[in-house]
Every structure is written in C-alpha cells, then in structure tokens.
Scaffold this active site. Structure first.
Site, PDB file in Angstrom:
ATOM      1  N   GLN A  12     -10.649   6.670  -5.199  1.00  0.00           N
ATOM      2  CA  GLN A  12     -11.469   6.479  -4.001  1.00  0.00           C
ATOM      3  C   GLN A  12     -12.022   7.800  -3.474  1.00  0.00           C
ATOM      4  OE1 GLN A  12     -10.094   2.994  -1.365  1.00  0.00           O
ATOM      5  NE2 GLN A  12      -8.177   3.899  -2.050  1.00  0.00           N
ATOM      6  N   ALA A  62      -3.326  11.130  -8.411  1.00  0.00           N
ATOM      7  CA  ALA A  62      -1.949  10.789  -8.012  1.00  0.00           C
ATOM      8  C   ALA A  62      -1.587   9.437  -8.596  1.00  0.00           C
ATOM      9  CB  ALA A  62      -1.828  10.737  -6.489  1.00  0.00           C
ATOM     10  N   THR A 103       0.252  12.794   1.397  1.00  0.00           N
ATOM     11  CA  THR A 103       0.362  11.479   2.027  1.00  0.00           C
ATOM     12  C   THR A 103       1.291  11.449   3.236  1.00  0.00           C
ATOM     13  OG1 THR A 103       1.161   9.201   1.601  1.00  0.00           O
ATOM     14  CG2 THR A 103       2.188  10.957   0.343  1.00  0.00           C
ATOM     15  N   TYR A 127       7.322   7.014  -4.345  1.00  0.00           N
ATOM     16  CA  TYR A 127       6.012   7.637  -4.148  1.00  0.00           C
ATOM     17  C   TYR A 127       6.129   8.830  -3.187  1.00  0.00           C
ATOM     18  CZ  TYR A 127       1.162   8.217  -2.566  1.00  0.00           C
ATOM     19  OH  TYR A 127      -0.060   8.732  -2.233  1.00  0.00           O
ATOM     20  N   LYS A 131       5.672  12.809  -4.068  1.00  0.00           N
ATOM     21  CA  LYS A 131       4.583  13.522  -3.387  1.00  0.00           C
ATOM     22  C   LYS A 131       5.128  14.726  -2.603  1.00  0.00           C
ATOM     23  CE  LYS A 131       0.635  12.599  -3.059  1.00  0.00           C
ATOM     24  NZ  LYS A 131      -0.533  13.082  -3.852  1.00  0.00           N
TER      25      LYS A 131
END
Length: 285
Positions: A12, A62, A103, A127, A131
């Site tokens: 995105q 990612a 994030t 996740y 991260k």
C-alpha cells in the site's frame, strides 16, 4: 541526482510512493518488490544493494499478515527484523539515508493516552515482536536512521479495512465490527507525503517518529465513517474483541501522538475523515 530505493513497492505505501514519485523528479527512483530484491535472501542482499547503490532507502517491506505471523515466526523475523538489520548496516557503511516503517503493534495496548515515541514497548503478538526487533537492530546498526511508526494503514491499493468494509456493506444487510480497540487510521498516501516532506527537509533528525491521521476512533466508529461517506445501507453493530477471536492478539489502545513529526519536520497531518473521503472517491472511481 540522488537515487531512492523503495522496498515493498507493491504494498500500500510503496504503491502510494510510486504515485507521488512523479512530483519529485529531482530524485532517481528505484521501486522493488520481492521479485527484484528478495529481502529474505540475506546472503545476496548486500551484493544486490551494491548493484543498485542508492543514496536513500525507504523500507516499506514487511510481513504484515498479523494473524498468519503467529504460525510463521521465521518468515516474520527475516522480513521484519533480519532484513532490516541488513539494510541498516548497508546504509550506515555507505552513508545512505535510511527510513524504516514500523507499527503501533510494538505497544501492548494498555495505555490510556496517546502514545509518544518514548512510551514503553511491549508487543503482544509475533508481528509486533519481530517489528520491535527490527527497530532495535535498525537503531543499533545505523543510529542515523529514521523510523516511522504508523497504524491501521489503508489505501486505494491492496487489501485493507476500507475496501473490505465497502464491499461487505454492499453485499450484506448487517455487519459486526469490533468496538473496543482504539487508535487512528492512516491513509498510506498521507504517510507517503510525510516521508517525502522529511526527505526534502533541510534538517535530517534521526530517531523514531509517529504518523497516523488525526482522530481517535474504534474500528466500529471507523466502519460507521466508511458507511456514511459511501452512503451504504447496512446495519452495523459494535462487538467486543472477545466475540471475534483471532490468532493474534491486538492492542486495545494504540493511538499515536504525532507532535514530534509535526514539530521537527513541519509534517501536516490530515484528519482521518478528510483522507477517508479522498481515498473512497478514488476507490469508487
């Protein structure tokens, strides 16, 4: 002419940067996804970076499938942590500016006020764990890096909450949406613009920054905004997270404080509803 390497170019944010690139002809742009630059191939990563030889790297890549990550720790760790370490190390050795996207999932969600960049981290899913490991490696191996934490990303590109909700609201009479997770959405086009504002600013200030759109909403309230803007005739009910169990736990509260990025770089942060209107216009054609 400085060369910018963008990883994760089909995601995105990468897609939005491709749209924005035409406004910045003073840069040479190299957009790569895994076919052109496989970040999982750690052995050959340095060789490939040497061939491209960028002066700026924007790492948008990612492993973002939060629920799948619970059973794919190895892949998550390579993409979200080990490859970040390799990019940071290379950029430090070659005096290359490095912007890495992270994030809100590095937090555990127990806060009650908007989170600043210095708020304690304590991820509650794979996740988030990988991260955070990527962030730490990035700052350790290249202290001159900029890390941007963002949340609830959507765009006219790819799969996301806005597009899914818009579709479901046209297909169904009623929907249930979680109402006890609080944060703020991020229109990827706004994040892309924020990154370019930083890159064209006279003053490079390394460190961690937060970016999301303005506003404090639950996913349920976000869905109501999508319904209102789209004019969809569908009954939407708020439900607790407990009624919608997922493999990965989500932070209950992850609203980000954006003061630092605004004050340091003069980044403008649009209201989430204004950006949602813009994106939904593009999606509906």
């Amino acid at each position: 002419m400085k060369k910018i390497l963008v990883t994760g170019a089909k995601g995105q944010l990468g897609s939005e940067l491709q749209v924005l690139a035409q406004n910045y002809p003073q840069f040479e742009w190299v957009f790569t996804d895994w076919e052109e630059l496989d970040l999982c191939d750690l052995e050959n990563l340095e060789t490939q970076l040497n061939q491209i030889n960028p002066q700026i790297i924007i790492n948008c890549a990612a492993h973002t499938a939060v629920d799948k990550a619970e059973s794919e720790f190895e892949l998550s760790d390579v993409l979200n942590h080990q490859s970040v370490a390799a990019l940071a190390k290379w950029s430090k050795a070659h005096d290359c500016k490095f912007i890495h996207v992270s994030t809100d999932y590095v937090f555990d969600g127990t806060a009650a006020t908007a989170l600043t960049e210095t708020a304690p981290t304590n991820p509650i899913n794979v996740y988030g764990v990988t991260k955070l490991a990527g962030e730490k490696a990035c700052l350790e191996l290249n202290p001159n890096s900029i890390i941007i934490r963002t949340s609830w990303v959507y765009s006219s590109f790819g799969n996301n909450f806005v597009k899914t909700m818009s579709r479901l609201m046209q297909e169904r009479d009623s929907l249930n949406v979680v109402n006890d997770q609080i944060g703020s959405p991020t229109y990827a086009a706004d994040l892309a613009q924020a990154i370019m504002t930083i890159l064209t600013h006279t003053n490079w200030q390394a460190g961690i920054y937060n970016f999301s759109n303005e506003g404090e909403v639950s996913w349920y309230e976000f869905a109501l905004a999508i319904q209102e803007i789209g004019g969809f005739d569908c009954e939407i009910s708020g439900i607790p997270s407990a009624a919608y169990p997922t493999p990965a736990k989500r932070p209950q509260y992850s609203l980000l404080d954006k003061s630092k990025i605004k004050n340091t770089f003069g980044v403008e942060v649009p209201d989430y509803k204004d950006s949602l209107v813009v994106c939904m216009k593009i999606v509906s054609g």
